[in-house]
Enzyme design. Structure first.
Site, PDB file in Angstrom:
ATOM      1  N   PRO A  87       0.705  -1.208  -0.029  1.00 36.84           N
ATOM      2  CA  PRO A  87       0.003  -0.048   0.011  1.00 36.84           C
ATOM      3  C   PRO A  87       0.906   1.308   0.022  1.00 36.84           C
ATOM      4  CG  PRO A  87      -0.156  -1.285   2.158  1.00 36.84           C
ATOM      5  CD  PRO A  87       0.536  -1.884   1.300  1.00 36.84           C
ATOM      6  N   ASN A  88       0.179   2.138  -0.794  1.00 35.44           N
ATOM      7  CA  ASN A  88       0.928   3.560  -0.935  1.00 35.44           C
ATOM      8  C   ASN A  88       2.221   3.507  -1.520  1.00 35.44           C
ATOM      9  OD1 ASN A  88      -1.291   4.678   0.676  1.00 35.44           O
ATOM     10  ND2 ASN A  88      -0.278   3.516   2.406  1.00 35.44           N
ATOM     11  N   ARG A 143       4.805  10.957  -2.656  1.00 31.99           N
ATOM     12  CA  ARG A 143       4.514  10.528  -1.213  1.00 31.99           C
ATOM     13  C   ARG A 143       5.958  10.718  -0.083  1.00 31.99           C
ATOM     14  NH1 ARG A 143       4.721   4.571   1.221  1.00 31.99           N
ATOM     15  NH2 ARG A 143       3.808   5.077   3.356  1.00 31.99           N
ATOM     16  N   TYR A 187      10.962   8.819   0.956  1.00 33.72           N
ATOM     17  CA  TYR A 187      11.128   7.815   0.021  1.00 33.72           C
ATOM     18  C   TYR A 187      11.502   8.355  -1.364  1.00 33.72           C
ATOM     19  CZ  TYR A 187       7.878   5.634   3.259  1.00 33.72           C
ATOM     20  OH  TYR A 187       7.299   5.143   4.393  1.00 33.72           O
ATOM     21  N   ASN A 189       8.042  -5.773  -0.867  1.00 29.90           N
ATOM     22  CA  ASN A 189       7.797  -4.543  -0.034  1.00 29.90           C
ATOM     23  C   ASN A 189       6.446  -4.519   0.133  1.00 29.90           C
ATOM     24  OD1 ASN A 189       7.764  -2.388   1.419  1.00 29.90           O
ATOM     25  ND2 ASN A 189       9.235  -1.016  -0.097  1.00 29.90           N
ATOM     26  N   ALA A 194       2.934  -0.915   4.752  1.00 33.91           N
ATOM     27  CA  ALA A 194       2.631  -0.906   6.217  1.00 33.91           C
ATOM     28  C   ALA A 194       2.049  -2.266   6.464  1.00 33.91           C
ATOM     29  CB  ALA A 194       1.609  -0.031   6.121  1.00 33.91           C
ATOM     30  N   HIS A 207       3.914  -4.672   9.104  1.00 33.63           N
ATOM     31  CA  HIS A 207       3.924  -4.671  10.896  1.00 33.63           C
ATOM     32  C   HIS A 207       2.563  -4.870  11.250  1.00 33.63           C
ATOM     33  CE1 HIS A 207       7.067  -1.923   9.358  1.00 33.63           C
ATOM     34  NE2 HIS A 207       6.516  -1.175   8.826  1.00 33.63           N
ATOM     35  N   ASP A 228       1.837 -15.482   6.439  1.00 32.95           N
ATOM     36  CA  ASP A 228       1.706 -17.031   6.202  1.00 32.95           C
ATOM     37  C   ASP A 228       1.749 -17.394   4.750  1.00 32.95           C
ATOM     38  OD1 ASP A 228       0.949 -17.522   8.935  1.00 32.95           O
ATOM     39  OD2 ASP A 228      -0.911 -17.504   8.584  1.00 32.95           O
ATOM     40  N   GLU A 239      12.551  -9.611   2.016  1.00 33.30           N
ATOM     41  CA  GLU A 239      11.746  -8.462   2.369  1.00 33.30           C
ATOM     42  C   GLU A 239      12.481  -7.046   2.329  1.00 33.30           C
ATOM     43  OE1 GLU A 239      11.077  -8.841   6.557  1.00 33.30           O
ATOM     44  OE2 GLU A 239      10.580  -6.670   6.894  1.00 33.30           O
ATOM     45  N   HIS A 267      12.682  -2.758   2.430  1.00 32.32           N
ATOM     46  CA  HIS A 267      12.351  -1.483   2.644  1.00 32.32           C
ATOM     47  C   HIS A 267      13.145  -0.547   2.258  1.00 32.32           C
ATOM     48  CE1 HIS A 267       9.128  -3.295   5.069  1.00 32.32           C
ATOM     49  NE2 HIS A 267       9.814  -4.152   5.713  1.00 32.32           N
ATOM     50  N   ILE A 268      12.359   0.727   1.792  1.00 30.56           N
ATOM     51  CA  ILE A 268      13.106   1.739   1.075  1.00 30.56           C
ATOM     52  C   ILE A 268      13.515   2.684   2.079  1.00 30.56           C
ATOM     53  CG2 ILE A 268      12.768   4.023  -0.022  1.00 30.56           C
ATOM     54  CD1 ILE A 268      10.542   2.543  -1.318  1.00 30.56           C
ATOM     55  N   SER A 269      13.188   2.786   3.325  1.00 31.96           N
ATOM     56  CA  SER A 269      13.358   3.628   4.400  1.00 31.96           C
ATOM     57  C   SER A 269      13.928   2.533   5.656  1.00 31.96           C
ATOM     58  CB  SER A 269      12.326   4.448   4.968  1.00 31.96           C
ATOM     59  OG  SER A 269      11.184   3.399   5.477  1.00 31.96           O
ATOM     60  N   ARG A 287      12.900   4.690  12.346  1.00 35.65           N
ATOM     61  CA  ARG A 287      11.585   5.253  12.598  1.00 35.65           C
ATOM     62  C   ARG A 287      10.641   4.822  13.911  1.00 35.65           C
ATOM     63  NH1 ARG A 287       9.239   4.829   6.686  1.00 35.65           N
ATOM     64  NH2 ARG A 287       7.943   6.530   7.462  1.00 35.65           N
ATOM     65  N   ARG A 306       7.025   0.345  13.501  1.00 40.27           N
ATOM     66  CA  ARG A 306       7.521  -0.292  12.347  1.00 40.27           C
ATOM     67  C   ARG A 306       8.920  -1.092  12.541  1.00 40.27           C
ATOM     68  NH1 ARG A 306       5.499   3.309   8.304  1.00 40.27           N
ATOM     69  NH2 ARG A 306       5.053   5.323   9.180  1.00 40.27           N
TER      70      ARG A 306
HETATM   71  C1  DQA Z   1       8.227   1.058   3.738  1.00 44.13           C
HETATM   72  C2  DQA Z   1       8.334   1.031   5.444  1.00 44.13           C
HETATM   73  C3  DQA Z   1       6.890   1.081   6.116  1.00 44.13           C
HETATM   74  O1  DQA Z   1       6.908   1.360   7.453  1.00 44.13           O
HETATM   75  C4  DQA Z   1       5.823   1.976   5.533  1.00 44.13           C
HETATM   76  O2  DQA Z   1       4.555   1.853   6.057  1.00 44.13           O
HETATM   77  C5  DQA Z   1       5.827   1.921   3.731  1.00 44.13           C
HETATM   78  C6  DQA Z   1       7.254   1.752   3.200  1.00 44.13           C
HETATM   79  C7  DQA Z   1       9.404   1.210   3.018  1.00 44.13           C
HETATM   80  O3  DQA Z   1       9.669   0.912   1.969  1.00 44.13           O
HETATM   81  O4  DQA Z   1      10.365   2.066   3.684  1.00 44.13           O
HETATM   82  O5  DQA Z   1       4.896   2.125   3.204  1.00 44.13           O
HETATM   83  O6  DQA Z   1       8.014  -0.447   3.719  1.00 44.13           O
END
Ligand code: DQA
Length: 139
Positions: A9-10, A17, A22, A71, A74, A77, A84, A95, A97-99, A104, A108
């Site tokens: 998502p997002n 964003r 990001y 990725n 959200a 978490h 599963d 897995e 993650h960009i950040s 944070r 997270r």
């Molecule tokens: C994220 C980190 C997550 O905590 C956050 O909800 C995201 C992006 C990242 O790529 O840094 O939407 O997965």
């Protein structure tokens, strides 16, 4: 080699964003650079804001790809269901993650994916995806 990239998502809003967190690049633009850098890899890209659709996609590519870069944003978490699904498929999942989620908010720091993933790459901006590819390319 087939690599599936699944974004949650997002992440469709990358570029606009929270650019301080990001960056300014859209994922579609970044993906073009990956496709150009790895011409021998067959990339399958999927993004959804819907938890069940992410699970469906993990099931769809999780028996036929050589690796998945996931990725889950959200849902990382919160989602027992995505964890599963990762556990249920044969394909190794990395897995992404960009950040740096660990620098944070506390919520997270928890991931339902880390225990079931082959490894995690966190905090290198969009380059986290390239590093994930390099990890999958290692025998
Ligand atoms: C994220 C980190 C997550 O905590 C956050 O909800 C995201 C992006 C990242 O790529 O840094 O939407 O997965």
């Amino acid at each position: 080699m087939k690599i599936a990239i699944i974004n949650g998502p997002n992440l469709n809003l990358l570029g606009t964003r929270e650019p301080g967190v990001y960056g300014h690049q859209t994922f579609e633009d970044y993906l073009k650079s990956l496709v150009a850098a790895y011409p021998s890899i067959d990339f399958d890209y999927f993004q959804s804001n819907i938890e069940g659709e992410l699970i469906d996609q993990i099931q769809k590519v999780g028996f036929s790809s050589d690796g998945i870069l996931l990725n889950a944003a959200a849902y990382t978490h919160t989602s027992v269901g995505i964890g599963d699904a990762v556990k249920a498929v044969d394909t190794p999942v990395i897995e992404i993650h960009i950040s740096n989620t660990f620098s944070r908010e506390d919520f997270r720091h928890k991931s339902y994916l880390t225990p079931v993933s082959k490894g995690i790459i966190v905090g290198f901006g969009l380059d986290s995806y390239r590093l994930g590819i390099e990890a999958l390319l290692k025998p």
